[in-house]
Motif scaffolding. Structure first.
Motif, PDB file in Angstrom:
ATOM      1  N   SER A  29       0.812  -1.211   0.000  1.00  0.00           N
ATOM      2  CA  SER A  29       0.000   0.000   0.000  1.00  0.00           C
ATOM      3  C   SER A  29       0.850   1.266   0.000  1.00  0.00           C
ATOM      4  O   SER A  29       0.379   2.330  -0.368  1.00  0.00           O
ATOM      5  CB  SER A  29      -0.942   0.010   1.214  1.00  0.00           C
ATOM      6  OG  SER A  29      -0.197   0.034   2.412  1.00  0.00           O
ATOM      7  N   ARG A  30       2.119   1.159   0.365  1.00  0.00           N
ATOM      8  CA  ARG A  30       3.000   2.333   0.427  1.00  0.00           C
ATOM      9  C   ARG A  30       3.943   2.465  -0.752  1.00  0.00           C
ATOM     10  O   ARG A  30       4.489   3.525  -1.003  1.00  0.00           O
ATOM     11  CB  ARG A  30       3.847   2.273   1.696  1.00  0.00           C
ATOM     12  CG  ARG A  30       3.052   2.400   2.947  1.00  0.00           C
ATOM     13  CD  ARG A  30       3.968   2.407   4.133  1.00  0.00           C
ATOM     14  NE  ARG A  30       3.188   2.463   5.346  1.00  0.00           N
ATOM     15  CZ  ARG A  30       3.690   2.306   6.550  1.00  0.00           C
ATOM     16  NH1 ARG A  30       4.970   2.087   6.704  1.00  0.00           N
ATOM     17  NH2 ARG A  30       2.924   2.368   7.608  1.00  0.00           N
ATOM     18  N   HIS A  31       4.179   1.371  -1.455  1.00  0.00           N
ATOM     19  CA  HIS A  31       5.155   1.359  -2.540  1.00  0.00           C
ATOM     20  C   HIS A  31       4.513   0.782  -3.797  1.00  0.00           C
ATOM     21  O   HIS A  31       3.310   0.597  -3.838  1.00  0.00           O
ATOM     22  CB  HIS A  31       6.382   0.537  -2.122  1.00  0.00           C
ATOM     23  CG  HIS A  31       6.971   0.972  -0.826  1.00  0.00           C
ATOM     24  ND1 HIS A  31       7.682   2.138  -0.687  1.00  0.00           N
ATOM     25  CD2 HIS A  31       6.915   0.442   0.415  1.00  0.00           C
ATOM     26  CE1 HIS A  31       8.060   2.289   0.564  1.00  0.00           C
ATOM     27  NE2 HIS A  31       7.605   1.266   1.262  1.00  0.00           N
ATOM     28  N   ALA A  32       5.304   0.477  -4.790  1.00  0.00           N
ATOM     29  CA  ALA A  32       4.782  -0.099  -6.034  1.00  0.00           C
ATOM     30  C   ALA A  32       3.961  -1.352  -5.735  1.00  0.00           C
ATOM     31  O   ALA A  32       4.325  -2.139  -4.875  1.00  0.00           O
ATOM     32  CB  ALA A  32       5.938  -0.446  -6.968  1.00  0.00           C
ATOM     33  N   GLU A  33       2.844  -1.503  -6.440  1.00  0.00           N
ATOM     34  CA  GLU A  33       2.001  -2.680  -6.209  1.00  0.00           C
ATOM     35  C   GLU A  33       2.653  -3.960  -6.688  1.00  0.00           C
ATOM     36  O   GLU A  33       2.416  -5.023  -6.155  1.00  0.00           O
ATOM     37  CB  GLU A  33       0.656  -2.514  -6.909  1.00  0.00           C
ATOM     38  CG  GLU A  33      -0.321  -1.724  -6.087  1.00  0.00           C
ATOM     39  CD  GLU A  33      -1.718  -1.788  -6.679  1.00  0.00           C
ATOM     40  OE1 GLU A  33      -2.136  -2.861  -7.139  1.00  0.00           O
ATOM     41  OE2 GLU A  33      -2.367  -0.752  -6.673  1.00  0.00           O
ATOM     42  N   ILE A  34       3.460  -3.874  -7.724  1.00  0.00           N
ATOM     43  CA  ILE A  34       4.149  -5.047  -8.250  1.00  0.00           C
ATOM     44  C   ILE A  34       5.588  -5.001  -7.768  1.00  0.00           C
ATOM     45  O   ILE A  34       6.315  -4.057  -8.049  1.00  0.00           O
ATOM     46  CB  ILE A  34       4.095  -5.088  -9.790  1.00  0.00           C
ATOM     47  CG1 ILE A  34       2.636  -5.190 -10.236  1.00  0.00           C
ATOM     48  CG2 ILE A  34       4.919  -6.250 -10.326  1.00  0.00           C
ATOM     49  CD1 ILE A  34       2.448  -5.097 -11.722  1.00  0.00           C
ATOM     50  N   ASP A  35       5.988  -6.019  -7.025  1.00  0.00           N
ATOM     51  CA  ASP A  35       7.338  -6.152  -6.488  1.00  0.00           C
ATOM     52  C   ASP A  35       7.802  -4.904  -5.735  1.00  0.00           C
ATOM     53  O   ASP A  35       8.776  -4.267  -6.123  1.00  0.00           O
ATOM     54  CB  ASP A  35       8.324  -6.500  -7.606  1.00  0.00           C
ATOM     55  CG  ASP A  35       9.644  -7.011  -7.053  1.00  0.00           C
ATOM     56  OD1 ASP A  35       9.680  -7.444  -5.891  1.00  0.00           O
ATOM     57  OD2 ASP A  35      10.642  -6.948  -7.778  1.00  0.00           O
ATOM     58  N   PRO A  36       7.135  -4.545  -4.642  1.00  0.00           N
ATOM     59  CA  PRO A  36       7.561  -3.368  -3.882  1.00  0.00           C
ATOM     60  C   PRO A  36       8.939  -3.590  -3.270  1.00  0.00           C
ATOM     61  O   PRO A  36       9.265  -4.681  -2.829  1.00  0.00           O
ATOM     62  CB  PRO A  36       6.496  -3.242  -2.789  1.00  0.00           C
ATOM     63  CG  PRO A  36       5.988  -4.624  -2.620  1.00  0.00           C
ATOM     64  CD  PRO A  36       6.052  -5.251  -3.987  1.00  0.00           C
ATOM     65  N   VAL A  37       9.748  -2.556  -3.297  1.00  0.00           N
ATOM     66  CA  VAL A  37      11.081  -2.618  -2.708  1.00  0.00           C
ATOM     67  C   VAL A  37      11.172  -1.527  -1.656  1.00  0.00           C
ATOM     68  O   VAL A  37      10.911  -0.363  -1.938  1.00  0.00           O
ATOM     69  CB  VAL A  37      12.187  -2.423  -3.772  1.00  0.00           C
ATOM     70  CG1 VAL A  37      13.552  -2.395  -3.128  1.00  0.00           C
ATOM     71  CG2 VAL A  37      12.112  -3.520  -4.812  1.00  0.00           C
ATOM     72  N   HIS A  38      11.502  -1.910  -0.461  1.00  0.00           N
ATOM     73  CA  HIS A  38      11.649  -0.955   0.639  1.00  0.00           C
ATOM     74  C   HIS A  38      13.004  -1.211   1.286  1.00  0.00           C
ATOM     75  O   HIS A  38      13.193  -2.199   1.974  1.00  0.00           O
ATOM     76  CB  HIS A  38      10.527  -1.137   1.654  1.00  0.00           C
ATOM     77  CG  HIS A  38      10.687  -0.301   2.884  1.00  0.00           C
ATOM     78  ND1 HIS A  38      10.606   1.069   2.854  1.00  0.00           N
ATOM     79  CD2 HIS A  38      10.934  -0.633   4.160  1.00  0.00           C
ATOM     80  CE1 HIS A  38      10.799   1.541   4.077  1.00  0.00           C
ATOM     81  NE2 HIS A  38      11.001   0.515   4.883  1.00  0.00           N
ATOM     82  N   VAL A  39      13.955  -0.345   1.000  1.00  0.00           N
ATOM     83  CA  VAL A  39      15.281  -0.483   1.591  1.00  0.00           C
ATOM     84  C   VAL A  39      15.432   0.676   2.571  1.00  0.00           C
ATOM     85  O   VAL A  39      15.562   1.819   2.178  1.00  0.00           O
ATOM     86  CB  VAL A  39      16.392  -0.443   0.523  1.00  0.00           C
ATOM     87  CG1 VAL A  39      17.756  -0.610   1.164  1.00  0.00           C
ATOM     88  CG2 VAL A  39      16.166  -1.528  -0.510  1.00  0.00           C
ATOM     89  N   GLY A  40      15.348   0.371   3.835  1.00  0.00           N
ATOM     90  CA  GLY A  40      15.434   1.379   4.874  1.00  0.00           C
ATOM     91  C   GLY A  40      15.839   0.759   6.186  1.00  0.00           C
ATOM     92  O   GLY A  40      16.236  -0.399   6.247  1.00  0.00           O
ATOM     93  N   ALA A  41      15.723   1.545   7.232  1.00  0.00           N
ATOM     94  CA  ALA A  41      16.087   1.064   8.563  1.00  0.00           C
ATOM     95  C   ALA A  41      15.122  -0.029   8.999  1.00  0.00           C
ATOM     96  O   ALA A  41      13.948  -0.009   8.672  1.00  0.00           O
ATOM     97  CB  ALA A  41      16.060   2.222   9.545  1.00  0.00           C
ATOM     98  N   GLY A  42      15.632  -0.970   9.731  1.00  0.00           N
ATOM     99  CA  GLY A  42      14.801  -2.035  10.258  1.00  0.00           C
ATOM    100  C   GLY A  42      15.607  -3.293  10.488  1.00  0.00           C
ATOM    101  O   GLY A  42      16.618  -3.522   9.830  1.00  0.00           O
TER     102      GLY A  42
END
Length: 83
Positions: A29-42
């Motif tokens: 819901s926050r990024h691309a619907e197809i293959d969302p990539v989230h590179v951040g802290a965590g």
């Protein structure tokens, strides 16, 4: 075996693939619907595909979960890709 839609052969069900993405339960819901990539802290990284201990109906290229950076497991691995 025939290649899948990505041109890869028989890649599912061996081990979960540990990915670069940081896990975000709301990634779709926050990024691309197809293959969302989230590179951040965590502390948790995305795992995809399913492992040898995953029930048959749950193995698939779109299957995703998470695993901690300090974790280990018999059904967790990674894929080396040469570009």
């Amino acid at each position: 075996k025939e290649p899948n839609e990505f041109g890869l052969y028989d890649m599912l069900g061996n081990v979960w693939e540990w990915c670069l993405d940081t896990y975000d339960g709301n990634a779709y819901s926050r990024h691309a619907e197809i293959d969302p990539v989230h590179v951040g802290a965590g502390e948790n990284k995305v795992i995809r595909g399913g492992g040898w201990d995953t029930r048959v109906g749950a193995v698939g290229v779109a299957r995703r979960g998470w695993f901690g950076l300090d974790g280990e497991g018999g059904s967790l691995g990674f894929r080396v890709i040469v570009v």
